[in-house]
Design a protein around this motif. Structure first.
Motif, short mmCIF file in Angstrom:
data_model
loop_
_atom_site.label_atom_id
_atom_site.label_comp_id
_atom_site.label_asym_id
_atom_site.label_seq_id
_atom_site.Cartn_x
_atom_site.Cartn_y
_atom_site.Cartn_z
N VAL B 140 -3.87 -10.43 43.16
CA VAL B 140 -2.79 -11.25 42.63
C VAL B 140 -1.73 -10.27 42.13
O VAL B 140 -2.00 -9.47 41.25
CB VAL B 140 -3.26 -12.18 41.50
N GLU B 141 -0.56 -10.35 42.73
CA GLU B 141 0.46 -9.31 42.47
C GLU B 141 1.44 -9.73 41.38
O GLU B 141 1.92 -10.85 41.37
CB GLU B 141 1.23 -9.02 43.75
N GLY B 475 -2.99 -21.15 42.68
CA GLY B 475 -3.06 -20.84 44.10
C GLY B 475 -1.89 -19.97 44.56
O GLY B 475 -1.49 -20.03 45.71
N ILE B 476 -1.37 -19.18 43.63
CA ILE B 476 -0.24 -18.29 43.94
C ILE B 476 -0.71 -16.86 43.79
O ILE B 476 -1.32 -16.52 42.77
CB ILE B 476 0.95 -18.57 42.98
N ASP B 477 -0.46 -16.01 44.78
CA ASP B 477 -1.00 -14.66 44.69
C ASP B 477 0.06 -13.59 44.49
O ASP B 477 -0.23 -12.40 44.57
CB ASP B 477 -1.91 -14.34 45.88
N SER B 478 1.29 -14.02 44.21
CA SER B 478 2.32 -13.04 43.87
C SER B 478 3.35 -13.70 42.98
O SER B 478 3.76 -14.85 43.24
CB SER B 478 2.98 -12.50 45.14
#
Lengths: 373, 512
Positions: B140-141, B475-478
């Motif tokens: 996760v950025e 559900g967000i990885d950045s």
């Protein structure tokens, strides 16, 4: 979209594939749909009208059809128009919109609301978005040259029967069956979603929708269909047609590598990758997806792409004779029409690209900026 | 016969004390540590006992230094007859002003209980249709880039870059957090050193505040945003060129329409050298920049500064959130700012007129959203980095600020609290007992820069971990996919009009 099925096939040499083939591919993945929408798009099916924009509409009533027809007559000339062939399917329930097709050429000296700087393609985008937002009871379903979308509210086997897909054949088909979870089931919301010659079939749910929507709205697109997939279609049009990015670079902007992986690329690629991430950070589609993107210009092209964590399935295939390319959510969809096909899975966030006349130019397992088209 | 009434003494009309340090005489060791540590001189040693002698501000220093743990600060119950309209706060202000006859000064952000919209919004999470992401198992950025953008990139058909067509000078931060502009002057040498060291350790940015950069802090310059404020104190070509970015400060959330206020009490030899002003004089920056009376002037100054730094670092503008902030931000971006910092009215300060702090400006939640919507509508949002500050108290505030439209947040008060600050709102007096907002040697030495820095690092790192947890749950990885993603917020407060203005749906409203 939530859990859905997607399938596509292309004759790499430009030959024709019957609609029955794509219908079998999609219908095989019955587990992936729940009867709330399905659709097909065909490319290269109107050789006699290949230079006309083929605009297909859903009309709720005759007034909507009249309004759109008057609009089209004011903006250019209608080469031909016809009711799109449909047939009764006992299991389907109303409402059934009127499906109409216009072969259209915009006038050469036109302007759109005072703007004279628009190309024909730009004008068609404006026209389609205007109809969808402003003309009550009318929805432009597809508007590209030599392509058409056939979709509706029902199971994939109902929709293929409803349009009698076997009567069409084309160079490429893309398709989608729906198991919706985040937007209403209605005829316009079924996939493929299309703008100009682009179509998008999408299995997934975009968790960054609010950001992606801003990205396309900043460039003048208007979102009207209540689905994240519409934004995906506009994003491809913006990145590739308007900003002229190679498809591989556009795919990278949409599903970029992690920064820690970018650091391992050669310096020039790393710089391109970082600049793409900075410049197009609003284009990053976050959340799970696998998509099939169809395009007609400059050649009929199929792009298959999964999200960068590969949270949705995507499989590619090639027929034994090497003439046909396949893409599907599940392997069964390929095997049902080509039992001996060679199949593979593209990497997370890495596009498979197939082009009529050129073959499969990217399998989806290469360096991110190789095999650009 | 009636007794003659004694003439009124001044003391009798002063406002009563608010706090009283209470020492348990049975436990007290008579070490007198509390007496010597109290920089407000609220304690004395009389007749063998520690006694309160008035003036306590509840800074809490005595509690923490007492080896017997026998001091408690009590808030004295209101001694005023109840009146909801002329409440105690109002009456105290009147009494204070009647005694001093001046503009009341204060510090920190407003203490008035205005509605906080951050506390009236709920975040979304993923369920079923999109998988939540565990940041301990998956990437996760949170890397955040600061700088101007061009909105499009030119890439050749062979997939190679047109090398001269990049996004402009850019800085990468490891988290979407910047330590705000806290000047040397408002805070001590040790405090600023701690903040800069924390920024370096975290690979983020910290603002220098007005007044230049002390020569000892040059090693931190790659993590410092220099500031050109209206007083131009300490601004030299070398200063601007040495830092990671330059910010032209037009305004500050705690005092829109005012310049910096550094009371003469805090202008020590050290400050006098760095700011290049006489010892002990008030450093009052002009209200406007006297070379910026219009947007055209700002555009010129931006161009001049970009020339001065040879286009090697981003140059931005900070404005206070005021009523027309959307249009102003649009003008600032069009004038060429690479980043824009919006400072909400609850923001902190080392000194400000209370009238301005408490009554002028716009809450940051609304300002972020209005600016983001305006810049998006004008097609400018992808040209600029937006920072937002003005009371970001927690990671929850940070996350909501980003979802409302900020690329990154600016944190000041929370970092001070991490270093020991108790928000007693006395910074302007220059006798901070924790060695933060003071220039007195004996007080400054109380703050160990290494200890303070480590606490700031731990605080902000934990916020970033909490950000990752929330992103993953969504559900967000950045983090860039949260910026302006107002779809993932719902308003849960009393005023649906404000939700409408912020572009946030009400709780209960679904997706389409």
């Amino acid at each position: 979209m939530g859990g859905c099925g997607i399938a596509g096939c292309m004759n790499l040499e430009g030959g024709r594939i019957s609609g029955d083939v794509i219908a079998r591919m999609l219908e095989t993945m019955g587990e992936r749909e729940n009867g709330l929408g399905a659709g097909y798009a065909c490319y290269g099916l109107f050789p006699e009208h290949r230079d006309d924009y083929c605009m297909q509409f859903f009309f709720d009533h005759e007034e909507a059809r009249t309004a759109v027809e008057e609009l089209l007559k004011a903006m250019g000339s209608i080469t031909k128009d016809e009711r799109v062939h449909t047939q009764r399917v006992k299991s389907m329930r109303p409402p059934f919109p009127m499906v109409w097709r216009y072969f259209f050429r915009p006038s050469s000296k036109l302007e759109w609301r005072g703007r004279t700087d628009l190309s024909d393609d730009d004008l068609m985008v404006q026209l389609a978005m205007h109809v969808n937002a402003e003309v009550e009871g009318a929805l432009c379903v597809s508007s590209g040259k030599d392509m058409a979308v056939f979709k509706g509210n029902g199971y994939s086997y109902e929709i293929s029967k409803y349009y009698d897909l076997g009567r069409y054949s084309g160079k490429m088909w893309v398709s989608h069956s729906r198991f919706p979870t985040n937007s209403p089931a209605w005829w316009g919301g079924a996939h493929p979603l299309s703008i100009l010659d682009w179509t998008v079939c999408h299995n997934g749910e975009i968790t960054s929708y609010g950001v992606n929507r801003k990205f396309v709205e900043m460039a003048g697109y208007r979102c009207s269909v209540l689905t994240d997939t519409e934004v995906v279609a506009y994003t491809w049009d913006l990145l590739v047609r308007k900003h002229r990015l190679p498809i591989s670079a556009a795919a990278f902007a949409i599903a970029p590598w992690y920064h820690e992986d970018i650091a391992r690329l050669d310096p020039e690629s790393a710089r391109l990758a970082t600049w793409l991430r900075i410049t197009y950070k609003e284009a990053l589609l976050n959340g799970p997806f696998s998509i099939i993107v169809g395009r007609r210009e400059p050649e009929v092209t199929m792009i298959a792409l999964a999200d960068r964590k590969k949270l949705r399935p995507l499989l590619c295939g090639r027929s034994q004779d090497g003439r046909t390319a396949y893409v599907a959510s599940e392997e069964c969809a390929v095997r049902i029409v080509e039992p001996e096909a060679e199949t593979w899975t593209p990497n997370a966030g890495s596009p498979m690209i197939a082009v009529v006349g050129k073959g499969i130019v990217r399998t989806g397992n290469e360096h991110p900026f190789v095999g650009g088209e | 016969m009636a007794q003659p009434i004694a003439p009124m003494r001044r003391m009798e009309l002063e406002a009563p004390e608010r706090f009283i340090p209470v020492v348990d005489a049975g436990l007290c060791k008579r070490c007198k540590k509390c007496v010597s540590e109290c920089s407000y001189r609220a304690l004395d040693f009389v007749d063998g006992n520690v006694k309160p002698i008035g003036g306590c501000v509840a800074c809490g220093r005595c509690i923490n230094v007492c080896p017997a743990h026998c001091i408690e600060i009590r808030q004295i119950p209101s001694q005023f007859p109840a009146h909801a309209n002329f409440n105690e706060r109002v009456r105290r202000a009147i009494m204070s002003q009647a005694s001093t006859g001046g503009v009341l000064l204060t510090s920190c952000g407003t203490d008035i209980a205005y509605p906080v919209m951050f506390d009236e919004m709920l975040l979304d999470a993923a369920q079923v249709t999109n998988p939540a992401i565990d940041p301990l198992r998956e990437v996760v950025e949170t890397r955040t880039f600061v700088g101007g953008r061009r909105g499009r990139l030119q890439v050749r058909d062979d997939g190679r870059l047109h090398m001269d067509e990049g996004p402009g000078p850019t800085i990468a931060m490891d988290m979407p957090i910047m330590i705000g502009h806290i000047s040397l002057g408002s805070v001590s040498y040790n405090a600023q050193k701690a903040l800069f060291a924390a920024a370096k350790e975290l690979n983020i940015l910290a603002g220098s505040g007005e007044g230049g950069l002390h020569k000892d802090f040059l090693p931190y310059a790659p993590h410092v945003v220099s500031e050109i404020a209206s007083g131009r104190f300490g601004v030299t070509g070398d200063y601007l060129k040495s830092t990671a970015a330059v910010e032209i400060k037009i305004g500050q959330g705690a005092k829109p329409g005012h310049g910096g206020h550094l009371p003469g009490e805090k202008v020590s030899a050290l400050i006098s050298q760095t700011r290049m002003i006489p010892l002990g004089t008030d450093a009052l920056s002009p209200y406007p920049h006297h070379d910026i009376y219009s947007i055209e002037d700002l555009q010129q100054l931006l161009s001049v500064v970009k020339e001065a730094v040879e286009y090697k670092v981003p140059v931005g503008v900070k404005i206070a959130a005021v009523h027309n902030v959307g249009a102003i931000a649009s003008g600032v971006v069009r004038a060429g700012a690479d980043f824009i910092t919006i400072d909400g009215f609850r923001g902190g300060t080392g000194s400000t007129p209370r009238i301005i702090r408490d009554h002028v400006g716009l809450p940051i939640e609304v300002a972020i959203s209005v600016v983001d919507q305006r810049l998006t509508k004008e097609g400018l949002r992808n040209r600029v980095t937006v920072f937002a500050g003005g009371s970001i108290r927690s990671s929850a505030d940070m996350i909501k600020a980003i979802a409302l439209g900020a690329d990154a947040v600016m944190v000041c008060t929370a970092a001070m609290v991490a270093m020991g600050c108790r928000v007693c709102q006395q910074c302007h007096r220059g006798v901070c007992s924790w060695g933060i907002a003071t220039q007195r040697e004996e007080l400054v030495s109380r703050l160990d820069p290494e200890v303070a820095s480590a606490r700031v690092v731990r605080l902000l790192r934990s916020w970033n971990e909490e950000l990752k947890e929330i992103l993953g749950a969504m559900g967000i990885d950045s983090v860039e996919s949260l910026v302006g993603n107002r779809d993932r917020l719902r308003y849960f407060g009393p005023n649906s009009k404000i939700a409408e203005i912020m572009g946030v749906k009400h709780v209960g409203e679904g997706w389409g």
